[in-house]
Write a protein that holds these residues in place. Structure first.
Motif, PDB file in Angstrom:
ATOM      1  N   GLU A   1       0.834  -1.207   0.000  1.00  0.00           N
ATOM      2  CA  GLU A   1       0.000   0.000   0.000  1.00  0.00           C
ATOM      3  C   GLU A   1       0.867   1.254   0.000  1.00  0.00           C
ATOM      4  O   GLU A   1       0.605   2.214  -0.731  1.00  0.00           O
ATOM      5  N   VAL A   2       1.905   1.251   0.822  1.00  0.00           N
ATOM      6  CA  VAL A   2       2.795   2.417   0.907  1.00  0.00           C
ATOM      7  C   VAL A   2       3.514   2.654  -0.410  1.00  0.00           C
ATOM      8  O   VAL A   2       3.614   3.794  -0.892  1.00  0.00           O
ATOM      9  N   PHE A   3       4.010   1.591  -1.018  1.00  0.00           N
ATOM     10  CA  PHE A   3       4.707   1.737  -2.297  1.00  0.00           C
ATOM     11  C   PHE A   3       3.788   2.384  -3.334  1.00  0.00           C
ATOM     12  O   PHE A   3       4.178   3.334  -4.030  1.00  0.00           O
ATOM     13  N   HIS A   4       2.577   1.896  -3.411  1.00  0.00           N
ATOM     14  CA  HIS A   4       1.645   2.439  -4.403  1.00  0.00           C
ATOM     15  C   HIS A   4       1.222   3.867  -4.053  1.00  0.00           C
ATOM     16  O   HIS A   4       0.997   4.684  -4.950  1.00  0.00           O
ATOM     17  N   TRP A   5       1.132   4.199  -2.759  1.00  0.00           N
ATOM     18  CA  TRP A   5       0.768   5.564  -2.380  1.00  0.00           C
ATOM     19  C   TRP A   5       1.836   6.555  -2.852  1.00  0.00           C
ATOM     20  O   TRP A   5       1.504   7.599  -3.414  1.00  0.00           O
ATOM     21  N   TYR A   6       3.096   6.235  -2.625  1.00  0.00           N
ATOM     22  CA  TYR A   6       4.159   7.148  -3.065  1.00  0.00           C
ATOM     23  C   TYR A   6       4.240   7.209  -4.593  1.00  0.00           C
ATOM     24  O   TYR A   6       4.522   8.266  -5.156  1.00  0.00           O
ATOM     25  N   ARG A   7       3.942   6.102  -5.253  1.00  0.00           N
ATOM     26  CA  ARG A   7       3.945   6.117  -6.719  1.00  0.00           C
ATOM     27  C   ARG A   7       2.834   7.006  -7.263  1.00  0.00           C
ATOM     28  O   ARG A   7       3.030   7.696  -8.275  1.00  0.00           O
ATOM     29  N   GLU A   8       1.682   7.010  -6.577  1.00  0.00           N
ATOM     30  CA  GLU A   8       0.545   7.789  -7.059  1.00  0.00           C
ATOM     31  C   GLU A   8       0.531   9.230  -6.542  1.00  0.00           C
ATOM     32  O   GLU A   8      -0.306  10.027  -6.977  1.00  0.00           O
ATOM     33  N   ASN A   9       1.427   9.571  -5.628  1.00  0.00           N
ATOM     34  CA  ASN A   9       1.411  10.906  -5.025  1.00  0.00           C
ATOM     35  C   ASN A   9       2.787  11.569  -5.126  1.00  0.00           C
ATOM     36  O   ASN A   9       3.304  12.121  -4.151  1.00  0.00           O
ATOM     37  N   ARG A  10       3.328  11.553  -6.334  1.00  0.00           N
ATOM     38  CA  ARG A  10       4.660  12.139  -6.545  1.00  0.00           C
ATOM     39  C   ARG A  10       4.704  13.615  -6.175  1.00  0.00           C
ATOM     40  O   ARG A  10       5.717  14.105  -5.680  1.00  0.00           O
ATOM     41  N   ALA A  11       3.639  14.340  -6.410  1.00  0.00           N
ATOM     42  CA  ALA A  11       3.647  15.777  -6.111  1.00  0.00           C
ATOM     43  C   ALA A  11       3.863  16.039  -4.632  1.00  0.00           C
ATOM     44  O   ALA A  11       4.372  17.098  -4.257  1.00  0.00           O
ATOM     45  N   TRP A  12       3.491  15.090  -3.782  1.00  0.00           N
ATOM     46  CA  TRP A  12       3.641  15.271  -2.346  1.00  0.00           C
ATOM     47  C   TRP A  12       5.110  15.219  -1.930  1.00  0.00           C
ATOM     48  O   TRP A  12       5.518  15.947  -1.015  1.00  0.00           O
ATOM     49  N   TRP A  13       5.904  14.349  -2.602  1.00  0.00           N
ATOM     50  CA  TRP A  13       7.288  14.170  -2.155  1.00  0.00           C
ATOM     51  C   TRP A  13       8.340  14.676  -3.129  1.00  0.00           C
ATOM     52  O   TRP A  13       9.533  14.709  -2.791  1.00  0.00           O
ATOM     53  N   ALA A  14       7.932  15.090  -4.312  1.00  0.00           N
ATOM     54  CA  ALA A  14       8.904  15.562  -5.299  1.00  0.00           C
ATOM     55  C   ALA A  14       9.654  16.779  -4.775  1.00  0.00           C
ATOM     56  O   ALA A  14       9.126  17.554  -3.981  1.00  0.00           O
ATOM     57  N   PRO A  15      10.889  16.990  -5.238  1.00  0.00           N
ATOM     58  CA  PRO A  15      11.690  18.129  -4.752  1.00  0.00           C
ATOM     59  C   PRO A  15      11.010  19.474  -4.925  1.00  0.00           C
ATOM     60  O   PRO A  15      11.250  20.397  -4.151  1.00  0.00           O
ATOM     61  N   THR A  16      10.155  19.609  -5.927  1.00  0.00           N
ATOM     62  CA  THR A  16       9.478  20.886  -6.159  1.00  0.00           C
ATOM     63  C   THR A  16       8.329  21.109  -5.185  1.00  0.00           C
ATOM     64  O   THR A  16       7.708  22.160  -5.200  1.00  0.00           O
ATOM     65  N   ALA A  17       8.045  20.098  -4.349  1.00  0.00           N
ATOM     66  CA  ALA A  17       6.904  20.223  -3.429  1.00  0.00           C
ATOM     67  C   ALA A  17       7.331  19.971  -1.996  1.00  0.00           C
ATOM     68  O   ALA A  17       6.604  19.378  -1.215  1.00  0.00           O
ATOM     69  N   THR A  18       8.555  20.425  -1.620  1.00  0.00           N
ATOM     70  CA  THR A  18       9.061  20.146  -0.282  1.00  0.00           C
ATOM     71  C   THR A  18       8.701  21.215   0.730  1.00  0.00           C
ATOM     72  O   THR A  18       8.791  20.983   1.925  1.00  0.00           O
ATOM     73  N   GLU A  19       8.290  22.404   0.298  1.00  0.00           N
ATOM     74  CA  GLU A  19       7.940  23.451   1.246  1.00  0.00           C
ATOM     75  C   GLU A  19       6.549  23.194   1.825  1.00  0.00           C
ATOM     76  O   GLU A  19       5.671  22.675   1.138  1.00  0.00           O
ATOM     77  N   PRO A  20       6.341  23.513   3.118  1.00  0.00           N
ATOM     78  CA  PRO A  20       5.003  23.333   3.693  1.00  0.00           C
ATOM     79  C   PRO A  20       3.967  24.087   2.881  1.00  0.00           C
ATOM     80  O   PRO A  20       4.192  25.207   2.452  1.00  0.00           O
ATOM     81  N   ARG A  21       2.816  23.436   2.652  1.00  0.00           N
ATOM     82  CA  ARG A  21       1.763  24.032   1.850  1.00  0.00           C
ATOM     83  C   ARG A  21       0.592  24.433   2.729  1.00  0.00           C
ATOM     84  O   ARG A  21       0.509  24.051   3.880  1.00  0.00           O
ATOM     85  N   GLY A  22      -0.327  25.205   2.149  1.00  0.00           N
ATOM     86  CA  GLY A  22      -1.534  25.561   2.881  1.00  0.00           C
ATOM     87  C   GLY A  22      -1.294  26.624   3.930  1.00  0.00           C
ATOM     88  O   GLY A  22      -1.619  26.444   5.102  1.00  0.00           O
ATOM     89  N   ALA A  23      -0.641  27.733   3.558  1.00  0.00           N
ATOM     90  CA  ALA A  23      -0.347  28.791   4.522  1.00  0.00           C
ATOM     91  C   ALA A  23      -1.617  29.227   5.233  1.00  0.00           C
ATOM     92  O   ALA A  23      -2.680  29.338   4.648  1.00  0.00           O
ATOM     93  N   ALA A  24      -1.489  29.471   6.525  1.00  0.00           N
ATOM     94  CA  ALA A  24      -2.657  29.777   7.341  1.00  0.00           C
ATOM     95  C   ALA A  24      -2.840  31.276   7.483  1.00  0.00           C
ATOM     96  O   ALA A  24      -1.951  32.067   7.215  1.00  0.00           O
TER      97      ALA A  24
END
Length: 346
Positions: A304-327
């Protein structure tokens, strides 16, 4: 009921908070959840719902005593996840680990004592016990931490226990095996191996890969914490084990198979100086007292974990490392805007 969860934009804390908000835990189906999180490199506002009627998010530091004085009172329970947690980083620079894990826990428990919080659960780790060559640790085993990270968590455990004995805070401590699951920061071994393979990079294995770790899915871990929150005894420690022990080499083999890759993708590097050889928890206490048993088979969870990371590249890709959703900076439930670094209430 109002529950404060520290560090709940991180891996384990966010899973616990999402589960609370979805009504998964008996007795807490309709609770209001307040999150305090510093939003360091290892946490992300996007790990939590963008909007939920029972969620209040506060960007802040558990070392900020005034913020805690503003936020903690009025909560019925606190679940304390917030911590620096990466061994290699603790070796490079131990200071933040002792500041957050020890002093932060002190400031939080002091606020709980002053605010008369009814129930506290402090989330710790099996690494406080050190290394064990055979058998398993029970809750009475001596603490022999070997890294600055483990030492800071062991110290925080003692700080927390002292607030039970000295100030009558109703607090329990949990110590878990190695966690894995979706949303885990890529500095940890399973997501690091998976994302390296998915992005065409090799993976590195310390030494001969003979170190043994026990594995626990984050969902099983959080379910156990909810049981301790509901029914755990004050002043008690509860080990939370996963029943699966693997050498790092065996873990690597399983991840390589999922990726369809061979051993040519593995590079061996020297062991870290404080590499503990084996972790293993005896969790009969939480099983017999509270009825906990792990439910997720490691083979299923890892797939399950392997497939989650495969399907959610935007979450862990280098271009998406900054915290999102500024409050939004504002005042919520009596928290002055000058103290709450950023707040969301929905």
């Amino acid at each position: 009921m109002r529950i404060l969860v520290t560090g709940a934009a991180g891996f384990i804390g966010s899973h616990f908070a999402r589960s609370l908000l979805s009504g998964r835990y008996v007795g807490f189906e309709h609770c209001d959840v307040t999150v305090i999180d510093k939003l360091t490199y290892a946490s992300d506002r996007a790990n939590l719902p963008a909007a939920h009627p029972r969620l209040t998010f506060i960007r802040g530091d558990i070392c900020d005593r005034q913020l805690l004085a503003d936020v903690v009172p009025g909560h019925d329970a606190v679940v304390h996840f917030a911590a620096e947690s990466h061994v290699d980083r603790s070796i490079d620079d131990p200071a933040p680990f002792f500041e957050t894990n020890v002093m932060g826990s002190h400031h939080l428990l002091a606020a709980c004592a002053r605010g008369r919080v009814g129930r506290v659960v402090h989330v710790s780790t099996d690494e406080v016990y050190g290394s064990i060559s055979e058998g398993s640790w029970n809750e009475s085993c001596v603490l022999e931490p070997n890294s600055p990270y483990a030492a800071s968590k062991a110290a925080s455990d003692h700080v927390v226990r002292s607030y039970w004995r000295t100030y009558d805070v109703d607090v329990s401590i949990t110590r878990c095996a190695n966690n894995y699951g979706p949303y885990q920061n890529v500095e940890k071994v399973i997501p690091r191996f998976v994302t390296n393979l998915l992005s065409g990079q090799d993976i590195t294995l310390h030494g001969d890969g003979g170190a043994v770790r026990e594995w626990l899915h984050v969902d099983d871990h959080c379910r156990a914490i909810a049981l301790v929150l509901a029914k755990g005894r004050a002043g008690e420690v509860y080990n939370i084990g996963g029943d699966v022990e693997l050498t790092n080499r065996a873990l690597t083999e399983r991840i390589l198979r999922l990726a369809g890759a061979g051993w040519e993708r593995v590079r061996h590097v020297p062991d870290r100086k404080v590499q503990d050889q084996r972790y293993s928890l005896d969790y009969r206490k939480i099983s017999e007292e509270l009825g906990f048993e792990p439910q997720i088979r490691f083979e299923d969870g890892l797939s399950e974990v392997f497939h989650w990371y495969r399907e959610n590249r935007a979450w862990w890709a280098p271009t998406a490392t900054e915290p999102r959703g500024a409050a939004l900076t504002s005042s919520v439930r009596g928290v002055p805007a000058s103290r709450a670094l950023s707040v969301q209430a929905h």
